[in-house]
Scaffold this motif. Structure first.
Motif, mmCIF file in Angstrom:
data_model
loop_
_atom_site.group_PDB
_atom_site.id
_atom_site.type_symbol
_atom_site.label_atom_id
_atom_site.label_comp_id
_atom_site.label_asym_id
_atom_site.label_seq_id
_atom_site.Cartn_x
_atom_site.Cartn_y
_atom_site.Cartn_z
ATOM 1 N N ARG A 106 0.710 -1.203 0.186
ATOM 2 C CA ARG A 106 0.025 -0.086 -0.522
ATOM 3 C C ARG A 106 0.362 1.482 0.109
ATOM 4 N NH1 ARG A 106 -2.234 -0.481 5.514
ATOM 5 N NH2 ARG A 106 -0.404 -1.812 5.506
ATOM 6 N N SER A 107 1.991 1.237 0.419
ATOM 7 C CA SER A 107 2.784 2.561 0.533
ATOM 8 C C SER A 107 3.851 3.319 -0.730
ATOM 9 C CB SER A 107 3.216 2.085 1.555
ATOM 10 O OG SER A 107 5.202 1.858 1.470
ATOM 11 N N VAL A 108 4.048 3.961 -0.670
ATOM 12 C CA VAL A 108 4.127 4.647 -1.740
ATOM 13 C C VAL A 108 5.334 5.804 -0.531
ATOM 14 C CG1 VAL A 108 3.939 6.428 -3.364
ATOM 15 C CG2 VAL A 108 2.499 5.502 -2.482
ATOM 16 N N GLU A 109 6.819 5.148 -1.584
ATOM 17 C CA GLU A 109 7.685 6.385 -1.577
ATOM 18 C C GLU A 109 8.252 7.972 -1.676
ATOM 19 O OE1 GLU A 109 12.014 4.171 -1.205
ATOM 20 O OE2 GLU A 109 11.505 3.314 1.240
ATOM 21 N N ASP A 110 8.082 8.969 -1.191
ATOM 22 C CA ASP A 110 7.972 9.894 -2.275
ATOM 23 C C ASP A 110 9.515 11.062 -1.393
ATOM 24 O OD1 ASP A 110 7.549 12.284 -3.622
ATOM 25 O OD2 ASP A 110 5.432 13.016 -1.714
ATOM 26 N N GLU A 111 10.139 11.274 -3.006
ATOM 27 C CA GLU A 111 11.233 12.001 -2.288
ATOM 28 C C GLU A 111 11.474 13.351 -2.100
ATOM 29 O OE1 GLU A 111 14.837 11.453 -5.451
ATOM 30 O OE2 GLU A 111 16.286 11.311 -3.811
ATOM 31 N N ILE A 112 11.494 14.260 -1.227
ATOM 32 C CA ILE A 112 11.152 15.053 -0.631
ATOM 33 C C ILE A 112 12.830 16.118 -1.369
ATOM 34 C CG2 ILE A 112 10.346 16.940 0.599
ATOM 35 C CD1 ILE A 112 10.016 14.760 2.614
ATOM 36 N N TYR A 113 12.992 16.866 -2.080
ATOM 37 C CA TYR A 113 13.358 17.645 -2.897
ATOM 38 C C TYR A 113 13.816 18.971 -1.918
ATOM 39 C CZ TYR A 113 12.709 14.372 -7.018
ATOM 40 O OH TYR A 113 12.801 13.838 -7.688
ATOM 41 N N GLY A 114 15.623 19.161 -1.514
ATOM 42 C CA GLY A 114 16.344 20.196 -1.119
ATOM 43 C C GLY A 114 16.434 20.940 -2.267
ATOM 44 N N SER A 115 16.481 22.691 -1.399
ATOM 45 C CA SER A 115 16.558 22.772 -3.056
ATOM 46 C C SER A 115 17.903 23.881 -2.575
ATOM 47 C CB SER A 115 15.667 24.038 -2.885
ATOM 48 O OG SER A 115 16.219 25.456 -4.151
ATOM 49 N N ARG A 116 19.062 23.150 -3.735
ATOM 50 C CA ARG A 116 20.249 23.969 -3.535
ATOM 51 C C ARG A 116 20.455 25.667 -3.516
ATOM 52 N NH1 ARG A 116 25.061 22.003 -5.690
ATOM 53 N NH2 ARG A 116 26.711 24.024 -6.590
ATOM 54 N N GLY A 117 20.808 26.206 -2.896
ATOM 55 C CA GLY A 117 20.899 27.132 -2.680
ATOM 56 C C GLY A 117 20.832 28.349 -4.085
ATOM 57 N N ASP A 118 21.006 29.546 -3.994
ATOM 58 C CA ASP A 118 20.929 30.890 -4.830
ATOM 59 C C ASP A 118 22.852 31.033 -5.203
ATOM 60 O OD1 ASP A 118 18.949 30.012 -5.867
ATOM 61 O OD2 ASP A 118 17.922 32.168 -5.104
ATOM 62 N N ILE A 119 23.002 31.255 -5.758
ATOM 63 C CA ILE A 119 23.942 32.405 -5.388
ATOM 64 C C ILE A 119 23.363 33.611 -5.971
ATOM 65 C CG2 ILE A 119 26.456 33.655 -6.842
ATOM 66 C CD1 ILE A 119 26.905 30.133 -7.356
ATOM 67 N N LEU A 120 23.692 34.457 -5.095
ATOM 68 C CA LEU A 120 23.272 36.298 -5.650
ATOM 69 C C LEU A 120 24.063 37.373 -5.262
ATOM 70 C CD1 LEU A 120 21.011 35.770 -2.365
ATOM 71 C CD2 LEU A 120 20.367 35.513 -4.831
ATOM 72 N N ALA A 121 23.733 38.398 -6.493
ATOM 73 C CA ALA A 121 24.632 39.025 -7.007
ATOM 74 C C ALA A 121 24.855 40.141 -5.439
ATOM 75 C CB ALA A 121 23.865 40.023 -8.054
ATOM 76 N N SER A 122 25.499 41.289 -4.950
ATOM 77 C CA SER A 122 25.646 41.537 -4.171
ATOM 78 C C SER A 122 24.044 42.454 -3.639
ATOM 79 C CB SER A 122 26.091 43.089 -3.950
ATOM 80 O OG SER A 122 26.166 43.728 -5.079
ATOM 81 N N ASP A 123 23.042 42.545 -4.805
ATOM 82 C CA ASP A 123 21.602 43.633 -4.454
ATOM 83 C C ASP A 123 20.990 42.746 -4.442
ATOM 84 O OD1 ASP A 123 21.684 42.239 -6.765
ATOM 85 O OD2 ASP A 123 21.543 44.488 -8.175
#
Lengths: 592, 210
Positions: A49-66
């Motif tokens: 009956r059970s289903v495995e479900d992957e929860i995705y972690g989000s790779r962080g952003d690379i941001l400019a100074s603004d």
């Protein structure tokens, strides 16, 4: 009577024994199911009956100074199919049912994914050729939401979808040289993606839930096995608009002059923060394969070192003044050829008679012989110490992946010629960043600030870690730095490129450099690396700009890089609203 | 079982005297037959109560589980909706980020006839002094080549290349869930329908500095 009793007793005994036997069988079975095999059976039951479900972690952003996103994570979808099940099917629409052939389905999919129907049919055919029972093949990888929805709406029973987090670079090639890129599997490959992987990396989690016959999760059955963790955000010091402008200007001029490659560094003089680091040719991380040469996919400003040439004379001049051995007005006679006692042979780039030059004049004329006469006032060890304090020979604090340290041999190993050549930027190599850093120290009252590309890693809870040190080191005293800046202003005003790099209203300090490039076999090639480095406003430096063009075949002199310097410096001053200089530069005599 | 055994054994013993036999029978009758006592218990009432209780529990249980199941379907459909809305939001915000990239802004500004002036001049308000030397902008004569590529902008039209507002089908924001429609349309349409965009299509007068 007695026989009856015996029969009775026997019957009772048999009954009791049978009963106990039956009970024993039940007990054994019960223990077997409930205790011995309990775990396996439970798992089997759940598995149905059970289903495995992957929860995705989000790779962080690379941001400019603004806060502009230079690299971000988006959800993309892989379209997959079961080739063995790819047959004609019946689709129910509002207008009734219709039969859809494989070719028709392929055409419909191709209409959304941009593939030809033949290409999709070929995928099916080749998968089935490899394995007639093939149950899996990719139709298209990493399509966006719009395509995903469109294909999903086709309702083709042998098409499946798989979520796949993917990297996107909204600004394309802007800072692509710095940001780097990841592989299609999500592995960091280059640039900050690689350097800051520990900060941005995420971990996927896993949860299971049970679902009923119609696929709806059964309430209360969801179990999170492991939590997903999102990566932190890397905050860089890059100004994206300026970075774009600088890249555009550099690319225009590099193409116009036929340069093999070029770099521009823009640094804040007071903080050491890098506002822009442009490379040509460069890479669009969204389309890495579009840049054919793998060497063009990084940042040569960090990874390529070259003999700096005359831009290095500013360092020698500052060192001599700092040691109290000369002033901007100190006088020497600069011949065309100078033969010092140690046997070296120094000559200037073009023939001239003996000239009576001050130190200022030596810089304006960019005289090698004149600079040698000042440089020899310091011994090799002293000059070596000044160079290392200015950051020559060590990679910058930015610690970019595969950053070059440049070559600075220990002073004990310098031969006769190198002892003098190092005074005017030969016999050693520097990266564009190291040259910019030398000018930053001179512009900033002699205080060299650590080179900053990353301002920190912002974690999920908002705290910023890995902030770089902002502690400067006094390389030369403030007076020596100021005197050097004033001399470089004279170079800017009176040098041969004065008209080319003029920025009306501002006081600018700048110096050109032209150096031969190694041919890779220990000798020099015919090409030159032409550069301009400087800072503005000269009386209170705020911005350092360093431009290098390698082998501009159509214009093999610093005149090729000067227009880039002029445009970039103007743009920086305008963008950051630097107030135009009031008082004119103090006039320093060049000759005597 | 033991009761059974005792009874069988008892019936086999013949040697007991009549008095004890009588005693035994009396006691037996007293214990088993007690009609008065039996009548005193309202058995039907208890049975009904118990049955009713059980029935109520069963019904309550059923209702509860129906409620929970109903909630599960609602939850499931709402979660699906949230996923879809999230996808729409992601898609649209990606479009916004993409069109606000420097390449897109520069190309659009140039298409509108704007020219960059690299000579900064300032007017100091305190005394009206002009700081810097004013020089007219010298823009490129033609279209500047896009030397800083952005693969995401492929196929993205410039503002001047958009169809006139009337031709754009009215797309109301908020129907985004139904968003099988290309998200680019919903991003671009506000620009096209903005009043400033109207003269753009017919072309702005070129600045004299060009």
């Amino acid at each position: 009577m007695a026989s009856t009793r015996t029969t009775h007793r026997r019957r009772v005994v048999v009954t009791v024994m049978v009963l106990f036997a039956i009970i024993a069988v039940f007990v054994v079975k019960l223990v077997d199911i409930q205790v011995v095999r309990a775990e396996t059976l439970n798992a089997d039951a759940l598995g149905n009956r059970s289903v495995e479900d992957e929860i995705y972690g989000s790779r962080g952003d690379i941001l400019a100074s603004d806060g502009t996103v230079l690299a971000g994570t988006v959800m993309r979808y892989n379209i997959t199919m079961s080739p063995k099940r790819a047959v004609k099917f019946t689709r129910t629409t509002d207008s009734g049912t219709e039969s859809v052939s494989v070719a028709q389905a392929a055409a419909e999919i191709g209409g959304h994914t941009g593939q030809t129907p033949e290409a999709i049919l070929a995928i099916i055919a080749s998968a089935l050729a490899d394995n007639p029972d093939s149950d899996f093949a990719y139709v298209a990888k990493q399509v966006d939401v719009d395509v995903f929805r469109a294909v999903q709406a086709l309702d083709i029973p042998w098409i499946y979808f798989k979520k796949t987090p993917s990297r996107v670079y909204p600004n394309g090639a802007v800072a692509g040289n710095l940001v780097g890129f990841v592989s299609s599997e999500g592995e960091a490959q280059a640039g900050l993606e690689l350097d800051q992987d520990a900060c941005v990396a995420s971990a996927n989690g896993m949860r299971t839930y049970e679902r009923g016959g119609d696929g709806v999760p059964i309430p209360g059955s969801s179990v999170t096995i492991s939590e997903a963790t999102d990566g932190g955000d890397v905050i860089t010091t890059i100004d994206p608009d300026l970075q774009w402008f600088v890249q555009q200007v550099l690319a225009e001029q590099a193409q116009a002059t036929g340069a093999a490659w070029g770099t521009v560094v823009v640094q804040e003089a007071k903080t050491g923060r890098l506002l822009a680091v442009a490379d040509y040719p460069s890479v669009d991380p969204n389309n890495v394969n579009g840049t054919e040469n793998a060497d063009d996919r990084g940042s040569r400003a960090f990874t390529a070192s070259f003999e700096p040439g005359s831009t290095f004379k500013a360092l020698t001049a500052a060192a001599v003044i700092d040691a109290g051995l000369a002033t901007p007005g100190s006088k020497i006679v600069a011949p065309f050829r100078y033969l010092p006692e140690n046997g070296a042979n120094i000559n200037d780039s073009s023939g001239h008679g003996d000239e009576n030059l001050t130190l200022t004049g030596v810089l304006i004329e960019s005289s090698n012989t004149g600079m040698s006469k000042f440089g020899e006032m310091l011994d090799d060890r002293q000059r070596y110490d000044y160079m290392t304090k200015f950051g020559v020979g060590t990679a910058t604090e930015a610690a970019f992946p595969s950053e070059d340290t440049g070559i600075l041999h220990p002073w004990e190993e310098w031969d006769n010629q190198t002892q003098y050549a190092t005074m005017f930027g030969q016999g050693l190599t520097t990266t564009a960043l190291q040259v910019a850093s030398i000018y930053q120290a001179i512009g900033n009252q002699g205080v060299r600030m650590p080179v900053q590309l990353v301002a920190g890693c912002r974690q999920a809870d908002g705290t910023i870690v890995n902030q770089p040190s902002a502690e400067g080191t006094q390389v030369v005293n403030a007076d020596a730095a100021r005197s050097t800046a004033q001399m470089l202003e004279m170079v800017y005003q009176q040098g041969w490129l004065a008209d080319t790099w003029k920025i009306p209203g501002y006081r600018v300090a700048a110096k050109t450099g032209t150096a031969q490039m190694p041919d890779g076999n220990g000798g020099y090639s015919r090409g030159y690396l032409v550069s301009v480095s400087g800072f503005a406003p000269a009386d209170d430096a705020q911005f350092v700009v360093s431009v290098s063009l390698a082998d501009p075949v159509k214009m093999n002199s610093s005149a090729a890089s000067a227009p880039v310097f002029q445009k970039v410096m103007s743009q920086v001053l305008k963008k950051y609203r630097a107030v135009p200089s009031g008082a004119p530069a103090p006039a320093l005599p060049a000759t005597w | 079982m033991s009761d059974n055994l005792a009874r069988v054994a008892g019936s086999d013993f013949g040697g007991l005297d009549a008095a004890s036999q009588h005693d035994r029978e009396r006691r037996h009758i007293e214990i088993v037959a007690s009609p008065g006592l039996r009548r005193a218990r309202p058995r039907v009432f208890y049975a009904l109560t118990a049955l009713a209780g059980m029935g109520a529990i069963v019904v309550a249980q059923l209702l509860l589980s129906v409620g929970i199941s109903q909630g599960a379907y609602e939850l499931s459909s709402l979660q699906d909706e949230r996923v879809e809305l999230g996808r729409t939001a992601d898609s649209v915000s990606q479009d916004v980020v993409r069109v606000s990239s420097p390449q897109s802004l520069a190309a659009n500004a140039e298409a509108l006839g704007m020219v960059s002036n690299s000579n900064p001049v300032y007017l100091r308000l305190s005394d009206g002094a002009v700081l810097g030397a004013p020089v007219s902008a010298s823009g490129p004569a033609g279209k500047t080549a896009a030397l800083v590529p952005n693969a995401l902008l492929t196929g993205m039209p410039l503002v001047t290349e958009l169809p006139p507002p009337a031709a754009t089908p009215a797309s109301t924001p908020g129907t985004g869930v139904a968003g099988a429609q290309p998200a680019t349309a919903s991003v671009v349409s506000p620009v096209a329908s903005a009043p400033v965009a109207a003269p753009v299509h017919s072309g702005l007068p070129s600045p004299t500095t060009r």
